[in-house]
Write an enzyme that holds these catalytic residues in place. Structure first.
Site, PDB file in Angstrom:
ATOM      1  N   GLY A  51       4.551   8.535   4.103  1.00  0.00           N
ATOM      2  CA  GLY A  51       5.839   7.950   4.431  1.00  0.00           C
ATOM      3  C   GLY A  51       6.056   6.583   3.816  1.00  0.00           C
ATOM      4  O   GLY A  51       5.139   5.960   3.257  1.00  0.00           O
ATOM      5  N   HIS A  52       7.277   6.085   3.960  1.00  0.00           N
ATOM      6  CA  HIS A  52       7.637   4.813   3.315  1.00  0.00           C
ATOM      7  C   HIS A  52       6.887   3.633   3.923  1.00  0.00           C
ATOM      8  O   HIS A  52       6.574   3.600   5.107  1.00  0.00           O
ATOM      9  CB  HIS A  52       9.151   4.590   3.355  1.00  0.00           C
ATOM     10  CG  HIS A  52       9.759   4.539   4.719  1.00  0.00           C
ATOM     11  ND1 HIS A  52      11.099   4.288   4.911  1.00  0.00           N
ATOM     12  CD2 HIS A  52       9.246   4.703   5.958  1.00  0.00           C
ATOM     13  CE1 HIS A  52      11.371   4.289   6.202  1.00  0.00           C
ATOM     14  NE2 HIS A  52      10.263   4.543   6.853  1.00  0.00           N
TER      15      HIS A  52
END
Length: 285
Positions: free
Chosen positions: A242-243
């Protein structure tokens, strides 16, 4: 057909050779499938019966099995047979894999301002965006997309249909398999009266040297600061990062691992298949 004498192989990779130094070796095989001119290995003493039944001409084993391989055509003794096997496959591939052919395929699209090293290869129907940099010896496979101002390091290999998003940075000697996407938008939305308002993802992805990413895996770009995958990380197929995550050096993740955003994972961690990590936590080295 590629062929190497057993003695020549040991001269290149080390180890102690027992038996015939003139045995031609023409392939690498499992203990069950190996033929008399193949080389195989045993890394688990519990599988000793497989060794005894194997037709392999040469076997790689630990020194404690010296007596078990007596009478075989030849054997290589080494403290870590599995590591020796890994290095053997690399050595073999370097001599048998089709060499890189530098140049840009006529069907590829290279935008103005892109810098492609003369010793790099751009495959059929690939796209290289404005200001992108492709390093020496890099291989961009067919139908790959390298976004604007992205950087691909020396000797990095992208298989067919890999996507590297704009402004993402990939280090040297990386291997990305088909369908990998680096720099898709992170999953960022603000709730507002029953609807979701998109948060533009303004960061990028920075990937270190010697990273391997499996097929259909995704590393999202950061919302503000970059998502970071440090050197030597190995991601299996269908892994999602994920970011804003930071994945520490030499960490390995098996298939279907998911890591939620803004998580920091230390160096030398290992994750089994389908493990999940919630967001905004830190895992030590």
């Amino acid at each position: 057909m590629f062929e190497v004498l057993s003695g020549e192989l040991v001269a290149q990779l080390g180890g102690e050779l027992l038996g015939n130094a003139e045995l031609p070796l023409r392939g690498i095989g499992s203990l069950e499938a190996a033929l008399p001119h193949d080389i195989s290995f045993l890394s688990d003493d519990r599988q000793l019966q497989r060794l005894q039944q194997s037709a392999a001409g040469c076997v790689i084993v630990r020194p404690g099995l010296r007596d078990a391989v007596a009478g075989r055509p030849c054997a290589i003794l080494t403290p870590d047979p599995y590591l020796y096997y890994a290095r053997l496959t690399q050595w073999w591939a370097q001599r048998t894999r089709r060499p890189l052919v530098p140049g840009v395929h006529p069907s590829a699209v290279v935008e103005p301002g892109a810098q492609i090293h003369a010793q790099a290869s751009i495959g059929a129907l690939a796209y290289v965006g404005e200001g992108a940099v492709i390093g020496r010896g890099a291989s961009i496979g067919p139908q790959c997309h390298v976004g604007e101002h992205a950087v691909i390091g020396e000797d990095t290999r992208l298989a067919a249909q890999v996507v590297i998003g704009a402004h993402c940075h990939v280090g040297a000697r990386c291997i990305f398999h088909s369908g990998a996407v680096i720099g898709a938008d992170g999953f960022g939305f603000a709730p507002q009266q029953g609807r979701w308002e998109k948060i533009e993802q303004l960061g990028a992805v920075r990937i270190g040297d010697d990273v391997e990413i499996g097929a259909n895996s995704c590393v999202d770009r950061g919302a503000l600061q970059d998502t970071v995958v440090e050197q030597g990380v190995k991601l299996d197929n269908v892994v999602h990062i994920g970011h804003n995550c930071v994945i520490g050096a030499h960490t390995a993740m098996a298939a279907y691992v998911g890591v939620s955003g803004s998580t920091r994972i230390g160096a030398h961690c290992t994750f089994g298949g389908q493990a999940g990590v919630t967001g905004h936590i830190e895992i030590c080295d």
